[in-house]
Design an enzyme around this catalytic site. Structure first.
Site, PDB file in Angstrom:
ATOM      1  N   ASP A   1      44.784  42.374  39.667  1.00 16.62           N
ATOM      2  CA  ASP A   1      44.267  41.718  40.862  1.00 16.62           C
ATOM      3  C   ASP A   1      45.038  42.134  42.106  1.00 16.62           C
ATOM      4  O   ASP A   1      46.154  42.639  42.045  1.00 16.62           O
ATOM      5  CB  ASP A   1      44.351  40.203  40.698  1.00 16.62           C
ATOM      6  CG  ASP A   1      45.794  39.731  40.545  1.00 16.62           C
ATOM      7  OD1 ASP A   1      46.521  40.334  39.735  1.00 16.62           O
ATOM      8  OD2 ASP A   1      46.206  38.774  41.241  1.00 16.62           O
ATOM      9  N   GLU A   2      44.427  41.907  43.259  1.00 18.91           N
ATOM     10  CA  GLU A   2      45.071  42.035  44.578  1.00 18.91           C
ATOM     11  C   GLU A   2      45.855  43.347  44.717  1.00 18.91           C
ATOM     12  O   GLU A   2      47.016  43.354  45.118  1.00 18.91           O
ATOM     13  CB  GLU A   2      45.994  40.835  44.821  1.00 18.91           C
ATOM     14  CG  GLU A   2      45.246  39.504  44.830  1.00 18.91           C
ATOM     15  CD  GLU A   2      46.161  38.317  45.060  1.00 18.91           C
ATOM     16  OE1 GLU A   2      45.755  37.383  45.775  1.00 18.91           O
ATOM     17  OE2 GLU A   2      47.292  38.301  44.525  1.00 18.91           O
ATOM     18  N   VAL A   3      45.201  44.441  44.410  1.00 16.00           N
ATOM     19  CA  VAL A   3      45.868  45.749  44.475  1.00 16.00           C
ATOM     20  C   VAL A   3      45.624  46.368  45.848  1.00 16.00           C
ATOM     21  O   VAL A   3      44.498  46.746  46.188  1.00 16.00           O
ATOM     22  CB  VAL A   3      45.356  46.686  43.360  1.00 16.00           C
ATOM     23  CG1 VAL A   3      46.075  48.035  43.443  1.00 16.00           C
ATOM     24  CG2 VAL A   3      45.581  46.051  41.991  1.00 16.00           C
TER      25      VAL A   3
ATOM     26  N   HIS B   1      51.483  43.829  42.222  1.00 10.68           N
ATOM     27  CA  HIS B   1      52.430  42.757  41.885  1.00 10.68           C
ATOM     28  C   HIS B   1      53.626  43.289  41.078  1.00 10.68           C
ATOM     29  O   HIS B   1      54.099  42.636  40.149  1.00 10.68           O
ATOM     30  CB  HIS B   1      51.726  41.643  41.092  1.00 10.68           C
ATOM     31  CG  HIS B   1      50.715  40.874  41.890  1.00 10.68           C
ATOM     32  ND1 HIS B   1      51.053  39.800  42.685  1.00 10.68           N
ATOM     33  CD2 HIS B   1      49.377  41.048  42.041  1.00 10.68           C
ATOM     34  CE1 HIS B   1      49.964  39.326  43.274  1.00 10.68           C
ATOM     35  NE2 HIS B   1      48.935  40.079  42.911  1.00 10.68           N
TER      36      HIS B   1
END
EC number: 3.2.1.52
Length: 528
Positions: free
Chosen positions: A321-323, A268
């Site tokens: 998160d969400e890497v 992100h």
């Protein structure tokens, strides 16, 4: 005759002022939100003096900063609601003011500060006072909010009335962390809008503003150590100076709200590279941050060094998160670095998160990370970690079983951007599900509702937050045994609170239907 009221009692209804209003409300004074720990009341009506006074007899709090005086004046303004009051009263039961006695002289807003309070409102006398007792000023702020919800402007006599006196209320929160996330990367929110959100939080006793400041889409915050970072802002004017951040924190703290700052790493982070392109793995592969580049960690260190001077909350949120690590394995120089350090992409993800944690700890912070970090390498996380659950149920019980702290925000219930999630689901979401061990229960710090910003901006943020966030706020504040087992039992009380928000200038949406609904037809606020 006095009575004791809790959520299981039936509410009585009366018409308000005949044909002057088409709306109806519950018997005056019973519409408190969130529900206090205990509330005893009588049946008398008293009247607030037009010269309502603040007294601090017996208090150890000097109010040198004016925090209590400000809160009292805000409360009076909310009660009067810009109406002109009449100085003539029907009888002599006139409440002259409120006496606030605070035990602690300190007004530092530390995490876990005592927020309890005792409120007593007598029913008889001439020029008598309500009494608030609290261990800290922040408990007193909650008491003032509760008191304000006991008061009503009588449109016939044009005086402020307080019904069902005498009142005796003892109250304290169930959880120390009661949060609301706002997202200023997906859409910029001007400072006055953020302040209005903070104001609205205090009405339901939420106490943590989680500020998701930056993300892929934009980097709006000035970072003095690395001044080119906000080159990633949407535009020249959609930015926050460091003084803006200081003001937001100051404003929130004076309302009893801590500000939790988040920088999400290593994913992100696309917007970071517009100011410092070397943070990208390559020009064509722009996130996550380059794990092989020491500069990535120097920037994180600089940001957190600047944060430590502004954001005084015990915690900082480091995301995690969400890497998507594919850029690390497809970029030649990073792939070579991985080989040289005998790492695969999962190892590198763990390495990055743990190194960022150590940087935050060096600046005096405890760390909050999204749950993927726990799901992938929970046994390697720092003991100072708080795991932020969002993907679904069943995570909190695993986190606390491993001895780590947890915050609950499971997306199926407490994500405000899920417009199809109704307030009933927000009310019934229980943070301690399947956690019966008292020691483990204490590791659940509380919960947070999340207002992600992909589809909201200044024009619709408040009606997307409220009243659903209030349903979660009662879950986080009120003792478990006082919560309604069936959310329909609190419908009329929540409807009343939603109308109270509207009266205070908060654009809270109707209860009927899903989130961010519009009224379906003409009618009373209390029936929508």
């Amino acid at each position: 005759m006095d009575c004791i009221w809790d959520t299981r009692s039936r509410l009585c209804f009366v018409l308000l002022f005949g044909n002057l209003l088409s709306s109806f409300v519950s018997v005056h004074g019973l519409n408190l939100w969130p529900m206090p720990k205990s509330a005893n009341h009588g049946s008398n009506t008293i009247y607030l003096s037009t010269n309502f006074q603040l007294s601090t007899h017996g208090s150890n709090y000097s109010d040198g900063s004016g925090l209590l005086k400000e809160a009292f004046e805000r409360m009076v303004n909310l009660i009067e609601a810009d109406h002109t009051t009449n100085s003539k009263f029907p009888n002599y039961s006139v409440l002259a003011g409120v006496n606030v006695a605070v035990q602690s002289p300190d007004d530092t807003l530390n995490f876990g500060v005592d927020e309890s309070y005792y409120l007593n409102v007598p029913a008889k006398g001439s020029a008598f006072y309500a009494q608030i007792e609290a261990k800290t000023i922040f408990g007193a702020l909650h008491a003032l909010e509760t008191f304000s919800q006991l008061c009503y402007f009588n449109f016939t006599t044009k005086v402020v009335e307080l019904h069902a006196a005498p009142w005796t209320i003892n109250d304290l929160p169930r959880f120390p962390y009661r949060g609301l996330l706002i997202d200023t990367s997906r859409h910029y929110l001007p400072v006055p809008v953020i302040k209005s959100v903070i104001d609205s939080m205090t009405y339901s006793k939420l106490n943590v503003l989680h500020w998701h400041i930056v993300d892929d889409q934009s980097f709006p915050l000035e970072v003095p150590s690395y001044p080119k970072l906000w080159n990633g802002a949407y535009s020249y004017s959609e930015r926050y100076t460091i003084n803006d951040a200081i003001e937001i924190v100051r404003y929130a703290e004076r309302k009893g709200v801590n500000v939790l700052a988040e920088i999400d790493v290593p994913g992100h982070t696309l917007s970071w590279g517009f100011g410092y392109p070397s943070l990208w793995p390559s020009k064509s592969c722009r996130e996550p941050l380059d794990v092989s580049n020491e500069f990535s960690f120097k920037v994180i260190d600089g940001i957190l060094s600047d944060f430590s001077k502004v954001f005084k909350f015990k915690f900082v949120h480091l995301g995690g998160d969400e890497v998507n690590t594919s850029c690390w394995t497809t970029t030649p120089h990073i792939k070579q670095w991985l080989n040289n350090h005998h790492m695969n992409e999962s190892d590198a993800y763990r390495y990055f998160v743990l190194r960022a944690q150590n940087i935050a700890i060096s600046h005096g912070y405890d760390i909050i990370n999204w749950e993927e970090t726990f799901n992938n390498f929970g046994d390697k996380l720092s003991p100072k970690t708080v795991v932020h659950n969002w993907l679904g149920s069943g995570v909190a019980e695993k986190v606390v079983a491993d001895g780590l702290r947890c915050i609950v925000s499971n997306q199926d219930k407490w994500y405000l951007d899920h417009i199809d999630a109704n307030w009933q689901g927000f009310y019934t979401n229980e943070p301690l599900t399947n956690i019966s061990n008292p020691t483990q229960q204490k590791l659940v710090l509380g919960g947070e509702v999340c207002m992600w910003g992909e589809h909201i901006d200044t024009s619709d943020i408040q009606q997307t937050i409220w009243p659903r966030a209030a349903a979660a706020a009662e879950r986080l504040w009120t003792p478990f045994d006082k919560l309604a087992k069936d959310p329909e039992q609190v419908t009329s009380r929540l409807a009343h609170f939603r109308c109270l928000l509207n009266k205070r200038g908060v654009q809270a949406a109707p209860l009927v239907g899903f989130g961010r609904q519009v009224p379906s037809e003409p009618g009373s606020c209390y029936k929508q």
